[in-house]
Design an enzyme around this catalytic site. Structure first.
Site, mmCIF file in Angstrom:
data_model
loop_
_atom_site.group_PDB
_atom_site.id
_atom_site.type_symbol
_atom_site.label_atom_id
_atom_site.label_comp_id
_atom_site.label_asym_id
_atom_site.label_seq_id
_atom_site.Cartn_x
_atom_site.Cartn_y
_atom_site.Cartn_z
ATOM 1 N N LYS A 1 6.406 -1.862 1.852
ATOM 2 C CA LYS A 1 5.245 -1.259 2.530
ATOM 3 C C LYS A 1 4.071 -2.237 2.406
ATOM 4 C CE LYS A 1 3.165 3.293 3.199
ATOM 5 N NZ LYS A 1 3.278 3.366 4.655
ATOM 6 N N TYR B 1 0.820 -1.214 0.000
ATOM 7 C CA TYR B 1 0.000 0.000 0.000
ATOM 8 C C TYR B 1 0.849 1.257 0.000
ATOM 9 C CZ TYR B 1 0.868 0.942 4.989
ATOM 10 O OH TYR B 1 1.456 1.240 6.194
ATOM 11 N N GLU C 1 12.704 2.776 13.789
ATOM 12 C CA GLU C 1 11.791 3.846 13.375
ATOM 13 C C GLU C 1 10.584 3.798 14.297
ATOM 14 O OE1 GLU C 1 10.283 3.050 9.390
ATOM 15 O OE2 GLU C 1 10.219 0.896 9.791
HETATM 16 N N1 PLP Z 1 7.903 4.053 8.692
HETATM 17 C C1 PLP Z 1 6.770 3.348 8.716
HETATM 18 C C2 PLP Z 1 6.752 2.017 9.377
HETATM 19 C C3 PLP Z 1 5.608 3.859 8.117
HETATM 20 O O1 PLP Z 1 4.465 3.151 8.131
HETATM 21 C C4 PLP Z 1 5.647 5.147 7.523
HETATM 22 C C5 PLP Z 1 4.471 5.750 6.898
HETATM 23 O O2 PLP Z 1 3.372 5.333 7.086
HETATM 24 C C6 PLP Z 1 6.865 5.849 7.539
HETATM 25 C C7 PLP Z 1 7.978 5.267 8.119
HETATM 26 C C8 PLP Z 1 6.969 7.203 6.907
HETATM 27 O O3 PLP Z 1 6.930 7.110 5.495
HETATM 28 P P1 PLP Z 1 6.433 8.338 4.626
HETATM 29 O O4 PLP Z 1 7.259 9.507 5.030
HETATM 30 O O5 PLP Z 1 6.689 7.946 3.211
HETATM 31 O O6 PLP Z 1 4.984 8.516 4.935
#
Ligand code: PLP
Length: 287
Positions: free
Chosen positions: A148, A34, A180
């Site tokens: 993702k 997604y 993260e």
């Molecule tokens: N890390 C995880 C696990 C995430 O699910 C997301 C975004 O949903 C991010 C980092 C940040 O990604 P982005 O900046 O592309 O939204």
């Protein structure tokens, strides 16, 4: 709030007209990937970067789906009135018509997209931004967090743990290192330098993370992609998390303890300002 119009396999329909097989592998196995993409005033924010990551995720799990994603999403946003919307796009491997672990390439992927309203945080201004309270806990996820995938159960359980502790997000630790947040990337500021965990299969390559590093680089703010141990948070001047729909957010407490003086830090203010200017350039077609 619900989408008025959703997209499913080539059609724009009301949500109650959108039906997916109970044998869809997205439903049975989270066999799907997604994206979540913010649109401000009807314009996709870093749309190409999201579509590049979608292509990466699809390739990594070997789902063959090739659509004019930008055209679909732009049209979905238009049909939902434009403005400030978050677009959710999910592509699952589809259905064999029965439950089976194995798959072959004859399955047709299921493509679903919907929208929900978001705040334009950059127009709101820095004073409106609430700082985050986070906890630090174990990273229970698989080791391909660069994909993702909709397999978000560990993220959901840990976020719930954070919520029950009165916090907004959890920072995750694996093998003694911070990775993260459950839906965000992590930044630690010390003596004017921005530190963030290295890109690897242990973290999602966040589009906002990438933008922060680009903006830092343009502005001459030093940054380093490094291993960060949880103990190092105690001596941080600032901690931030980032995601597409929330932008760059200051973390004010960690496990109930303030980060430095517990206020939004000066470098966060600077980065927020760089974001606001970048968004303005994007909206006016200058970026
Ligand atoms: N890390 C995880 C696990 C995430 O699910 C997301 C975004 O949903 C991010 C980092 C940040 O990604 P982005 O900046 O592309 O939204």
């Amino acid at each position: 709030m619900k989408s008025e119009v959703v997209y499913l396999n080539g059609r724009f329909v009301a949500p109650d007209q959108a039906q997916v097989s109970v044998f869809d592998r997205g439903f049975l196995f989270a066999d799907s990937v997604y994206e979540v993409i913010p649109y401000y005033r009807g314009v996709g924010f870093r749309l190409q970067q999201h579509l590049d990551r979608l292509a990466y995720s699809l390739r990594a799990v070997r789902i063959q789906a090739d659509e004019d994603w930008a055209a679909i999403l732009d049209e979905l946003v238009r049909r939902n009135g434009g403005g400030n919307l978050s677009v959710y796009l999910q592509v699952s491997r589809g259905s064999a018509g029965y439950r089976t672990h194995t798959y072959d390439d004859s399955m047709r992927p299921t493509v679903f997209a919907c929208t929900s309203p978001i705040r334009d945080i950059y127009s709101d201004g820095a004073e409106q931004i609430q700082g985050y309270n986070v906890i630090v806990t174990a990273d229970l996820r698989w080791r391909r967090c660069d994909i993702k995938s909709t397999g978000l159960l560990p993220n959901i359980l840990v976020l719930q743990q954070a919520r029950e502790a009165g916090a907004d997000e959890a920072l995750l630790v694996r093998d003694g290192l911070l990775s993260e947040g459950t839906s965000s990337n992590l930044f630690v500021v010390k003596q004017g330098v921005i530190y963030t965990p290295k890109r690897s299969s242990e973290i999602l390559g966040g589009t906002t993370r990438e933008l922060i590093l680009e903006l830092a680089s343009e502005a001459g703010i030093p940054y380093q992609e490094v291993d960060i141990r949880p103990e190092e948070l105690a001596t941080a001047d600032e901690v931030w998390i980032s995601s597409s729909t929330r932008g760059v957010m200051p973390v004010l407490t960690i496990d109930g303890e303030p980060v430095a003086d517990g206020q939004k830090g000066p470098l966060w203010h600077r980065m927020f300002d760089l974001f606001t200017r970048f968004q303005h350039r994007l909206m006016t077609g200058e970026a």
